[in-house]
Design an enzyme around this catalytic site. Sequence first.
Site, PDB file in Angstrom:
ATOM      1  N   ARG A  58       0.692  -1.143  -0.163  1.00 52.47           N
ATOM      2  CA  ARG A  58       0.137  -0.227   0.195  1.00 52.47           C
ATOM      3  C   ARG A  58       0.819   1.273  -0.182  1.00 52.47           C
ATOM      4  O   ARG A  58       0.286   2.732  -0.572  1.00 52.47           O
ATOM      5  CB  ARG A  58      -1.226  -0.138   0.859  1.00 52.47           C
ATOM      6  N   TYR A 116     -16.866  16.008 -16.270  1.00 55.61           N
ATOM      7  CA  TYR A 116     -16.964  14.520 -16.392  1.00 55.61           C
ATOM      8  C   TYR A 116     -17.847  13.909 -15.165  1.00 55.61           C
ATOM      9  O   TYR A 116     -17.492  14.218 -14.273  1.00 55.61           O
ATOM     10  CB  TYR A 116     -16.054  13.288 -16.148  1.00 55.61           C
ATOM     11  N   ASP A 190      -7.531  18.723 -14.930  1.00 49.00           N
ATOM     12  CA  ASP A 190      -7.749  16.770 -15.532  1.00 49.00           C
ATOM     13  C   ASP A 190      -7.265  17.467 -16.661  1.00 49.00           C
ATOM     14  O   ASP A 190      -8.099  17.746 -17.180  1.00 49.00           O
ATOM     15  CB  ASP A 190      -9.465  16.731 -14.670  1.00 49.00           C
ATOM     16  N   LYS A 215      -7.295   5.507 -20.333  1.00 48.23           N
ATOM     17  CA  LYS A 215      -7.080   5.740 -21.158  1.00 48.23           C
ATOM     18  C   LYS A 215      -6.184   6.206 -21.697  1.00 48.23           C
ATOM     19  O   LYS A 215      -5.257   5.367 -21.941  1.00 48.23           O
ATOM     20  CB  LYS A 215      -7.690   7.958 -21.224  1.00 48.23           C
TER      21      LYS A 215
HETATM   22  C1  LIG Z   1     -11.759  13.416 -17.575  1.00 51.24           C
HETATM   23  C2  LIG Z   1     -12.079  12.335 -17.215  1.00 51.24           C
HETATM   24  N1  LIG Z   1     -11.821  11.989 -15.846  1.00 51.24           N
HETATM   25  C3  LIG Z   1     -11.807  11.326 -15.513  1.00 51.24           C
HETATM   26  C4  LIG Z   1     -12.168  10.220 -15.511  1.00 51.24           C
HETATM   27  C5  LIG Z   1     -12.298   9.140 -13.891  1.00 51.24           C
HETATM   28  O1  LIG Z   1     -11.648   8.083 -14.807  1.00 51.24           O
HETATM   29  P1  LIG Z   1     -11.373   6.694 -14.444  1.00 51.24           P
HETATM   30  O2  LIG Z   1     -12.872   5.946 -14.659  1.00 51.24           O
HETATM   31  O3  LIG Z   1     -10.351   5.899 -14.661  1.00 51.24           O
HETATM   32  O4  LIG Z   1     -12.159   6.506 -12.970  1.00 51.24           O
HETATM   33  C6  LIG Z   1     -13.324   9.972 -16.539  1.00 51.24           C
HETATM   34  C7  LIG Z   1     -13.818   9.092 -17.114  1.00 51.24           C
HETATM   35  O5  LIG Z   1     -13.474   8.772 -17.937  1.00 51.24           O
HETATM   36  C8  LIG Z   1     -12.931  10.881 -17.533  1.00 51.24           C
HETATM   37  O6  LIG Z   1     -12.965  10.764 -18.947  1.00 51.24           O
END
Ligand SMILES: Cc1ncc(COP(=O)(O)O)c(C=O)c1O
Length: 402
Positions: A58, A116, A190, A215
């Site tokens: 961890r 998101y 982000d 992604k």
């Molecule tokens: C812009 C963005 N931020 C955060 C996330 C969250 O990521 P995760 O699905 O890996 O938790 C996503 C998921 O699609 C996203 O598109």
Amino acid sequence: MASKRARLGTLAVHGGDSANRTHAHVMPIYQSSTYRFDSVAHGQALWREEEDGYIYGRLSNPNVQATANTIAALEGLNLATRPFALMAGSGMAAISTLLAGLLRQGDILLSQQALYGATHTLLHDFVTRFGIVCGTFDGSDLDSLDHVLARHDGVRLVYIETPVNPTMALTDIRGVVERAHAAGALVVVDNTFASPYQQRPFELGADLVIHSTTKYLTGHGTVVGGVILTTDETLYHDHLLPALHIGGAVAGPMDAWLTGQGLKTFHLRMARHCDNGLAVARFLADHPAVAQVHYPGLESFPQYDLACRQMDAFGAMLSFELKGGYAAGEKMMDAVRLCTLAVSLGSADTLIAHPASMMHFKVPPEERARMGITDGMVRLSVGLEDVEDIIADLDQAMRAAQ
Ligand SMILES: Cc1ncc(COP(=O)(O)O)c(C=O)c1O
């Protein structure tokens, strides 16, 4: 630009090498939850950080460390020192850990309105339960941030996402940083939709960056993961590290290893993603069945100038509206043959999705409308296939939908 790309490529391939302490050509997966101490004195030296080494899964792991180092190298491409990076179990785990580490009861968090879907729910339905005030502003309008900052005293954090999922609207990172810093607030970006190939927020003054590594950074659709980065050593040591180690939302060795493997071709994949994205956006913009295309690399995009200023390339994410609205969009998505009907993005294959019924389903309809997400909007993550084949598939699906 050419030399920058070359350096990005070398860092993508070798950025994590120092964590590979064996002679194995490809770093082995250290699938171990704990680590042996040679003696009590050795254990104590590790806990006191007087010696380098691993204690417990961890807290650290060689694969997790290697992948964190590579991502830090990419996001820190043009910085004098590498940012600090912490791998998390998902993009949402990265965001939750960051908020848990930085915010206290009574703090004020400002975020852009369009986000998101799960991030929107986290900020407005979860974080507010802990006595944190969450205000919003229009990410594509800096005046709106000025107004909200003027109304709130002592804002701790300003949270932005650019390009935003799925409308592709951009937020001016430098403009937000200037305003937030003047008000004494930190800025989190982000950077999932852009990736460090296209945009590196630290170069524009951001304090923290998060990614869903699910992604583009992993790139093959094999992992759910996340990363938090900061250039500030105090934020890293005193806030983020304890939040991750105590909160426990860590990445596993196998996932970190897969992301590390994906990163070795990051620069090549992204170059092809960007070429394919632009070609598909231009095709859709000229198609008689399409009412509107949202892609920062089109000259018709309302924030094209900002895109050219803050991005090195325009990526492979786009959304569009068909003239037949929701019904035509649904028929089209059911008619694709090469493209995959699925959420997520940044994979080798082209993914097509419907934000209103999928990723933003849990966001109330009136809030979706405020974010600019129409019921007829289709989102595309353009993949690495030969672009003629992607275009042919979209074309046949749009014809079938009419
Ligand atoms: C812009 C963005 N931020 C955060 C996330 C969250 O990521 P995760 O699905 O890996 O938790 C996503 C998921 O699609 C996203 O598109």
